[in-house]
Design an enzyme around this catalytic site. Structure first.
Site, PDB file in Angstrom:
ATOM      1  N   HIS A 256      42.481  42.022  38.458  1.00 17.02           N
ATOM      2  CA  HIS A 256      41.526  42.974  39.032  1.00 17.02           C
ATOM      3  C   HIS A 256      41.174  42.580  40.471  1.00 17.02           C
ATOM      4  CE1 HIS A 256      38.157  45.911  38.683  1.00 17.02           C
ATOM      5  NE2 HIS A 256      37.609  45.116  39.587  1.00 17.02           N
ATOM      6  N   GLU A 257      40.776  41.310  40.636  1.00 15.74           N
ATOM      7  CA  GLU A 257      40.355  40.877  41.974  1.00 15.74           C
ATOM      8  C   GLU A 257      41.550  40.808  42.926  1.00 15.74           C
ATOM      9  OE1 GLU A 257      37.266  40.989  42.555  1.00 15.74           O
ATOM     10  OE2 GLU A 257      36.636  41.075  40.448  1.00 15.74           O
ATOM     11  N   HIS A 260      41.872  44.189  44.451  1.00 18.27           N
ATOM     12  CA  HIS A 260      40.920  44.354  45.570  1.00 18.27           C
ATOM     13  C   HIS A 260      41.430  43.606  46.808  1.00 18.27           C
ATOM     14  CE1 HIS A 260      37.639  46.503  43.687  1.00 18.27           C
ATOM     15  NE2 HIS A 260      37.456  45.603  42.738  1.00 18.27           N
ATOM     16  N   GLU A 286      38.154  50.425  44.083  1.00 18.06           N
ATOM     17  CA  GLU A 286      38.269  50.182  42.643  1.00 18.06           C
ATOM     18  C   GLU A 286      39.608  50.695  42.112  1.00 18.06           C
ATOM     19  OE1 GLU A 286      36.159  48.217  41.539  1.00 18.06           O
ATOM     20  OE2 GLU A 286      36.337  48.312  39.376  1.00 18.06           O
TER      21      GLU A 286
HETATM   22 ZN    ZN Z   1      36.250  45.915  41.038  1.00 20.93          ZN
END
Ligand code: ZN
Length: 491
Positions: A256-257, A260, A286
């Protein structure tokens, strides 16, 4: 441009202090650090609101037709953000941030003690002040729209309502199917649980982030209780958290990170500090994290590529079949806590929050009615209802922080991610084939060209339309989730 760069440098120093506070700062430094952050924030605000700078932005925005397209984007977007800021007088800004800070502290104990009544009066005050803030920014528009635009420029409650309405109608039957499948027989989803030594997990996560394209010469991977990403130009820092008994915890936080971070590392470096060199919106940000975490990271293709490598690092995995690992990565069940929800049920957690916060802002619902409405909606959407408010309305800090309009960006991220991936597939062919061959750079380059490099050239909904040929629509997301459910049903 020079002024914008200077502001971005000051903001970067501020973010670095905050990153340090969440990772390595010794505990006794809290007070001094709060003061340093306050001083830098005040300095930044001062710089951003000097009469000379404001006048320059106003003049440029008036002569937008004489500017080249890139300068025009910078002038318009800078003015739009500045106008929102400068309409608020200092007293209102101070009162707002004081109430938010106090309410956050109250929220911590209210959640611990399962005592919604302690937080309720604070939420009431926050709703009042957020309405006042919205009216000061633009009294002619719906308060919710004005607040939402702080996170998702160009979006409106009406647009969210229609997207979420369609998504909700499509998801409810999926949740029923999921519940039927789970009632029929247990889901053998334990392949990624067991003994995963932390040192080996650290190496594995570094290797995954690098394989996806994270540039470690311009970034770091560390640990934090609540993982986050800090992007400060040529230095993008991600954090993850580890659970020695469950590999999914660190792996999916890291994916997830990393999503980003790939966005931050893909921004146009030449345009650092300007709107063209900044991320488009919370929802688009996101979309990048969820695309890699869910659509790529939970796919069979992903595990086809990484399972041999994982088996070398974690010999205990050798006995697990590919199917068993993919099922563990896609374990799903209706649950009470948003941050622990799987991607089939996740969006219903967000839709519930959007409906409540919108009604709250509009004055259709009183703060006191929130716990009961929460339980009713949970039962209607996910078929369960929390016994405590700690597992219900008190679970998230967002409302106590005054972040109304923030929640929708999580589900928008899922919606955009599915649309972008479908468009990428149409352009570059089978993503699964590339992923199972470990050719992540092809998709990354596509995202760089169509999303990352554009910064704020387009507003989010327009960016999606330009890149995918369609306005935001939940259909690709729904089709993706239905595929996930069909896989679970087949086990
Ligand atoms: Zn996020």
């Amino acid at each position: 441009m020079t002024a914008l760069r200077e502001h971005a440098d000051l903001a970067a120093a501020l973010h670095l202090l905050e990153w340090d506070q969440e990772t390595f700062m010794p505990s006794a430094a809290v007070e001094a650090r709060a003061r340093q952050i306050g001083t830098l924030a005040a300095l930044l605000h001062e710089r951003q609101t000097t009469p000379g700078f404001l006048q320059l932005v106003d003049e440029l925005a008036e002569r937008v037709s004489e500017l080249d397209p890139q300068q025009a984007v910078d002038a318009c977007e800078t003015k739009w953000r500045l106008d929102r800021k400068r309409r608020l007088d200092a007293a209102l800004v101070r009162e707002r941030s004081t109430i938010h800070a106090q309410a956050r502290a109250i929220w911590v104990t209210a959640r611990r003690d399962d005592d919604f009544a302690a937080l309720a009066p604070w939420l009431g005050r926050i709703v009042e002040i957020e309405r006042q803030v919205a009216a000061t920014i633009d009294a002619s528009r719906d308060a919710y729209d004005v607040l939402l635009e702080g996170y998702e420029p160009g979006a409106s409650a009406g647009m969210i309502e229609s997207l979420f309405g369609e998504l909700r109608q499509a998801l409810l039957p999926l949740v029923n199917r999921l519940r039927e499948r789970l009632a029929a027989r247990p889901l053998p989803a334990g392949a990624l649980c067991g003994d995963f030594p932390l040192d080996a997990q650290r190496r594995f996560n570094q290797c995954i982030a690098a394989a996806l394209g994270f540039d470690f010469s311009r970034g770091r991977l560390d640990e934090a209780v609540h993982p986050f990403t800090t992007g400060i130009g040529d230095d993008v820092r991600i954090t993850t958290r580890y659970d020695a008994r469950d590999l999914r915890c660190s792996l999916y936080s890291t994916l997830h990170e990393t999503g980003h971070a790939l966005y931050e590392q893909g921004l146009d470096r030449e345009a650092w500090g300007t709107p063209r060199g900044a991320s488009c919106s919370f929802g688009i940000h996101e979309s990048q994290s969820r695309l890699w975490e869910n659509q790529i990271g939970r796919s069979e293709a992903f595990w086809k590529h990484f399972l041999p490598n994982a088996c070398e690092v974690f010999p205990g995995l050798v006995a697990a079949s590919l199917d068993a690992v993919v099922l563990a990565a896609n374990e799903a069940r209706p649950s009470l806590i948003r941050t622990e929800a799987d991607d089939i049920t996740y969006n219903l957690h967000i839709i519930l929050r959007f409906e409540l916060e919108r009604a709250l802002l509009a004055g259709d619902v009183d703060v006191g009615a929130l716990p009961q409405m929460w339980r009713e909606k949970m039962r209607a959407y996910l078929g369960l209802s929390p016994d405590t408010d700690r597992e219900g309305v008190l679970q998230d800090v967002h409302w106590a922080s005054g972040a109304f309009g923030y929640f929708p960006t999580y589900a928008l991220g899922n919606i955009y991610a599915a649309q972008l991936l479908r468009a990428a597939r149409a352009d570059i062919g089978s993503i699964d084939a590339l992923v199972s061959a470990g050719e992540f750079h092809v998709l990354l380059q596509w995202l760089r060209r169509h999303v990352h490099r554009l910064g704020q050239t387009y507003r989010p909904a327009e960016l999606i339309r330009v890149v995918t040929g369609e306005p935001p629509t939940p259909r690709p997301l729904f089709e993706y989730l239905e595929g996930r459910l069909a896989f679970i049903e087949s086990t």
